[in-house]
Scaffold this motif. Sequence first.
Motif, PDB file in Angstrom:
ATOM      1  N   TYR A   2      -5.320   8.856  -6.276  1.00  0.00           N
ATOM      2  CA  TYR A   2      -5.071   8.020  -5.104  1.00  0.00           C
ATOM      3  C   TYR A   2      -3.451   7.744  -5.231  1.00  0.00           C
ATOM      4  O   TYR A   2      -3.004   8.090  -6.062  1.00  0.00           O
ATOM      5  N   GLY A   3      -3.140   7.573  -3.926  1.00  0.00           N
ATOM      6  CA  GLY A   3      -1.475   7.345  -3.744  1.00  0.00           C
ATOM      7  C   GLY A   3      -1.374   6.706  -2.489  1.00  0.00           C
ATOM      8  O   GLY A   3      -2.314   6.409  -1.657  1.00  0.00           O
ATOM      9  N   VAL A   4       0.043   6.406  -2.132  1.00  0.00           N
ATOM     10  CA  VAL A   4       0.597   5.833  -1.022  1.00  0.00           C
ATOM     11  C   VAL A   4       0.507   6.745   0.177  1.00  0.00           C
ATOM     12  O   VAL A   4       0.846   7.850  -0.039  1.00  0.00           O
ATOM     13  N   VAL A   5       0.195   6.324   1.362  1.00  0.00           N
ATOM     14  CA  VAL A   5       0.223   7.161   2.371  1.00  0.00           C
ATOM     15  C   VAL A   5       0.898   6.294   3.602  1.00  0.00           C
ATOM     16  O   VAL A   5       1.095   5.066   3.632  1.00  0.00           O
ATOM     17  N   ARG A  38       5.954   0.188   1.147  1.00  0.00           N
ATOM     18  CA  ARG A  38       6.527  -0.284  -0.022  1.00  0.00           C
ATOM     19  C   ARG A  38       5.275  -0.904  -0.805  1.00  0.00           C
ATOM     20  O   ARG A  38       5.115  -2.141  -0.369  1.00  0.00           O
ATOM     21  N   CYS A  39       4.538  -0.424  -1.740  1.00  0.00           N
ATOM     22  CA  CYS A  39       3.395  -0.908  -2.236  1.00  0.00           C
ATOM     23  C   CYS A  39       3.053   0.020  -3.499  1.00  0.00           C
ATOM     24  O   CYS A  39       3.532   0.940  -3.720  1.00  0.00           O
ATOM     25  N   GLU A  40       2.196  -0.774  -4.021  1.00  0.00           N
ATOM     26  CA  GLU A  40       1.508  -0.309  -5.138  1.00  0.00           C
ATOM     27  C   GLU A  40       0.315   0.142  -5.311  1.00  0.00           C
ATOM     28  O   GLU A  40      -0.625  -0.755  -4.460  1.00  0.00           O
ATOM     29  N   VAL A  41      -0.572   0.935  -6.024  1.00  0.00           N
ATOM     30  CA  VAL A  41      -1.683   1.394  -5.657  1.00  0.00           C
ATOM     31  C   VAL A  41      -2.440   1.431  -6.997  1.00  0.00           C
ATOM     32  O   VAL A  41      -1.886   2.068  -8.058  1.00  0.00           O
ATOM     33  N   ARG A  42      -3.500   0.774  -7.489  1.00  0.00           N
ATOM     34  CA  ARG A  42      -4.031   0.747  -8.758  1.00  0.00           C
ATOM     35  C   ARG A  42      -5.828   0.941  -8.488  1.00  0.00           C
ATOM     36  O   ARG A  42      -6.304   0.538  -7.617  1.00  0.00           O
ATOM     37  N   VAL A  43      -6.239   1.430  -9.497  1.00  0.00           N
ATOM     38  CA  VAL A  43      -7.737   1.486  -9.221  1.00  0.00           C
ATOM     39  C   VAL A  43      -8.135   1.082 -10.668  1.00  0.00           C
ATOM     40  O   VAL A  43      -7.845   1.068 -11.856  1.00  0.00           O
ATOM     41  N   ARG A  52      -4.333  -2.509  -3.330  1.00  0.00           N
ATOM     42  CA  ARG A  52      -3.013  -2.082  -2.910  1.00  0.00           C
ATOM     43  C   ARG A  52      -2.258  -3.459  -2.821  1.00  0.00           C
ATOM     44  O   ARG A  52      -2.690  -4.452  -2.198  1.00  0.00           O
ATOM     45  N   GLY A  53      -1.111  -3.478  -3.278  1.00  0.00           N
ATOM     46  CA  GLY A  53       0.010  -4.764  -3.157  1.00  0.00           C
ATOM     47  C   GLY A  53       1.031  -4.318  -2.274  1.00  0.00           C
ATOM     48  O   GLY A  53       1.506  -3.061  -2.505  1.00  0.00           O
ATOM     49  N   LYS A  54       1.062  -4.931  -1.250  1.00  0.00           N
ATOM     50  CA  LYS A  54       2.301  -4.803  -0.253  1.00  0.00           C
ATOM     51  C   LYS A  54       3.393  -5.388  -0.602  1.00  0.00           C
ATOM     52  O   LYS A  54       3.481  -6.774  -0.430  1.00  0.00           O
ATOM     53  N   TYR A  55       4.589  -5.021  -1.066  1.00  0.00           N
ATOM     54  CA  TYR A  55       5.746  -5.806  -1.380  1.00  0.00           C
ATOM     55  C   TYR A  55       6.492  -6.418  -0.139  1.00  0.00           C
ATOM     56  O   TYR A  55       7.032  -7.582  -0.151  1.00  0.00           O
ATOM     57  N   ASP A  56       6.293  -5.802   0.858  1.00  0.00           N
ATOM     58  CA  ASP A  56       7.201  -6.188   2.029  1.00  0.00           C
ATOM     59  C   ASP A  56       6.803  -7.491   2.786  1.00  0.00           C
ATOM     60  O   ASP A  56       7.249  -8.290   3.450  1.00  0.00           O
ATOM     61  N   LYS A  57       5.125  -7.812   2.695  1.00  0.00           N
ATOM     62  CA  LYS A  57       4.472  -8.638   3.103  1.00  0.00           C
ATOM     63  C   LYS A  57       3.918  -9.776   2.099  1.00  0.00           C
ATOM     64  O   LYS A  57       3.593 -10.889   2.190  1.00  0.00           O
ATOM     65  N   GLY A  58       4.095  -9.430   1.010  1.00  0.00           N
ATOM     66  CA  GLY A  58       3.478 -10.447  -0.316  1.00  0.00           C
ATOM     67  C   GLY A  58       2.181 -10.420  -0.065  1.00  0.00           C
ATOM     68  O   GLY A  58       1.515 -11.341  -0.526  1.00  0.00           O
TER      69      GLY A  58
END
Length: 70
Positions: A2-5, A38-43, A52-58
């Motif tokens: 999995y990754g950021v798209v 700008r985010c982080e992906v975890r499984v 998914r955590g989105k840094y730009d929107k919190g």
Amino acid sequence: MYGVVKEGGEGGVGGYEIDGERGGVGLMKEELGDGGCRCEVRVERERKRGFRGKYDKGTGEMYEIDGEKG
């Protein structure tokens, strides 16, 4: 895997298939939403949900993982 798209103004999470025979990687499925990438992906450990955590929107989002399509 999995990754950021990122596509245009949308960002999200992509599920990828690894082809061991040819040594390639192919996108199986993606979940996009508005905003930047700008985010982080975890499984999670059980591999039933992705986060998914989105840094730009919190904000954070959770996705159900399809065992066949990522």
